[in-house]
Structure formats: structure tokens, C-alpha cells
Design a protein around this motif. Structure first.
Motif, PDB file in Angstrom:
ATOM      1  N   ASN A   1       0.811  -1.117  -0.027  1.00 27.40           N
ATOM      2  CA  ASN A   1       0.038   0.132   0.335  1.00 27.40           C
ATOM      3  C   ASN A   1       0.949   1.192  -0.004  1.00 27.40           C
ATOM      4  O   ASN A   1       0.462   2.280  -0.694  1.00 27.40           O
ATOM      5  CB  ASN A   1      -0.842  -0.125   1.217  1.00 27.40           C
TER       6      ASN A   1
ATOM      7  N   LYS B   1       2.184   1.786  -3.333  1.00 25.91           N
ATOM      8  CA  LYS B   1       1.084   2.060  -4.324  1.00 25.91           C
ATOM      9  C   LYS B   1       0.676   3.775  -4.167  1.00 25.91           C
ATOM     10  O   LYS B   1       0.250   4.255  -5.029  1.00 25.91           O
ATOM     11  CB  LYS B   1      -0.316   1.264  -3.820  1.00 25.91           C
ATOM     12  N   TYR B   2       1.064   4.007  -2.854  1.00 29.15           N
ATOM     13  CA  TYR B   2       0.677   5.704  -2.638  1.00 29.15           C
ATOM     14  C   TYR B   2       1.774   6.436  -3.185  1.00 29.15           C
ATOM     15  O   TYR B   2       1.742   7.706  -3.159  1.00 29.15           O
ATOM     16  CB  TYR B   2       0.657   6.031  -1.121  1.00 29.15           C
TER      17      TYR B   2
ATOM     18  N   GLU C   1      -7.090   4.861   4.068  1.00 27.76           N
ATOM     19  CA  GLU C   1      -7.081   6.220   3.619  1.00 27.76           C
ATOM     20  C   GLU C   1      -6.815   7.112   4.845  1.00 27.76           C
ATOM     21  O   GLU C   1      -6.013   8.294   4.433  1.00 27.76           O
ATOM     22  CB  GLU C   1      -8.534   6.700   3.164  1.00 27.76           C
TER      23      GLU C   1
ATOM     24  N   LYS D   1      -2.868   7.314   4.649  1.00 28.48           N
ATOM     25  CA  LYS D   1      -2.497   7.973   3.349  1.00 28.48           C
ATOM     26  C   LYS D   1      -2.476   9.424   3.538  1.00 28.48           C
ATOM     27  O   LYS D   1      -1.569  10.105   3.139  1.00 28.48           O
ATOM     28  CB  LYS D   1      -3.451   7.394   2.141  1.00 28.48           C
TER      29      LYS D   1
END
Length: 139
Positions: A27, A30-31, A120, A123
Motif C-alpha cells: 500500500n 501504491k501511494y 485512507e 495515506k
């Protein structure tokens, strides 16, 4: 520090949980972050002992330790790595009540604890802590 090739920065992730580690790493990538990984405090200190772990943020998820213990571990890592005082330290809370879920708490300086509700939230916190000031982006 590293924001090259479209990357948003480098995160030094210390994640003890074998099941969580691959998903969290994936993740973060991916960010748009570069991820350097350590599996526990000893591994992290070994890696930074050589001064080869340049990072923009230290992210800790340590199992079975109190917030104070995790904070001290994070500060030791940051000190050994000779990161400047502006390098954020973010701890993922392991256990907490519903009253704090979804919150990010600054516990002093650039030290944070996050009580995650979902991915989220992490993130957004990382983006906020690693964003360049507008003056740097236009320079």
C-alpha cells in the motif's frame, strides 16, 4: 529528501507482523512512497547503524508494546540514523477504544500516533507530513 522519479519520499517501515508487513508495504508503494523495511527494533538499529537508511519518515508498527515503549524505540532509531529533528515519527496504535478511532495525535515535536480507522487515514497523514512547502514545489 528522496522525492525523485515521481516518488513522494522514502518511508522507513518497522513492521513486526509477518501478515501485515507485505500488505502495508504494498500500500505504501501504491501511494507513491519508496519503502525501506525492518522487521523489528534490532533489525532497524542494525540497518541504521551503518548510516545507509536515508528516510523522510519513520513508520512503526510494533506488537505488544506500549505507546511509550514504541515512542522510545522510534526515537532511538531516529537518533542512530542521525535523522534531523524534522523527520516525522509515526506510530500505528495497536489497541485503542472507539473514542479515538480515526484520529491522528501529535504527541510532541514531529512525533505522531495514529488510531487507524482505514488505510485512507494513513495515506492522508503521510501526505500531510511529507508534503513539500509550496515554496519548495515552485522552486
Amino acid at each position: 529528501m528522496n522525492n525523485q522519479d515521481g516518488e513522494r519520499g522514502t518511508i522507513f517501515l518497522v513492521e513486526e507482523d509477518e501478515d501485515v508487513r507485505p500488505n502495508l508495504r504494498r500500500n505504501l508503494r501504491k501511494y507513491g512512497y519508496r519503502v525501506l523495511l525492518a522487521v523489528d527494533e534490532e533489525d532497524a538499529l542494525d540497518r541504521v547503524g551503518d548510516g545507509v537508511v536515508p528516510a523522510d519518515l519513520v513508520l512503526l508498527d510494533l506488537i505488544g508494546k506500549s505507546t511509550d515503549e514504541v515512542l522510545q524505540i522510534g526515537r532511538r532509531i531516529r537518533e542512530h540514523a542521525k535523522y534531523d529533528g524534522h523527520t516525522p515519527l509515526v506510530m500505528l496504535a495497536e489497541k485503542y477504544g472507539a473514542d479515538v478511532e480515526g484520529t491522528d495525535v501529535n504527541i510532541g515535536g514531529n512525533d505522531w500516533i495514529t488510531y487507524l480507522e482505514d488505510h485512507e487515514q494513513l495515506k492522508q497523514l503521510l501526505a500531510r507530513l511529507l508534503s513539500k512547502p509550496a515554496s519548495e514545489e515552485t522552486a
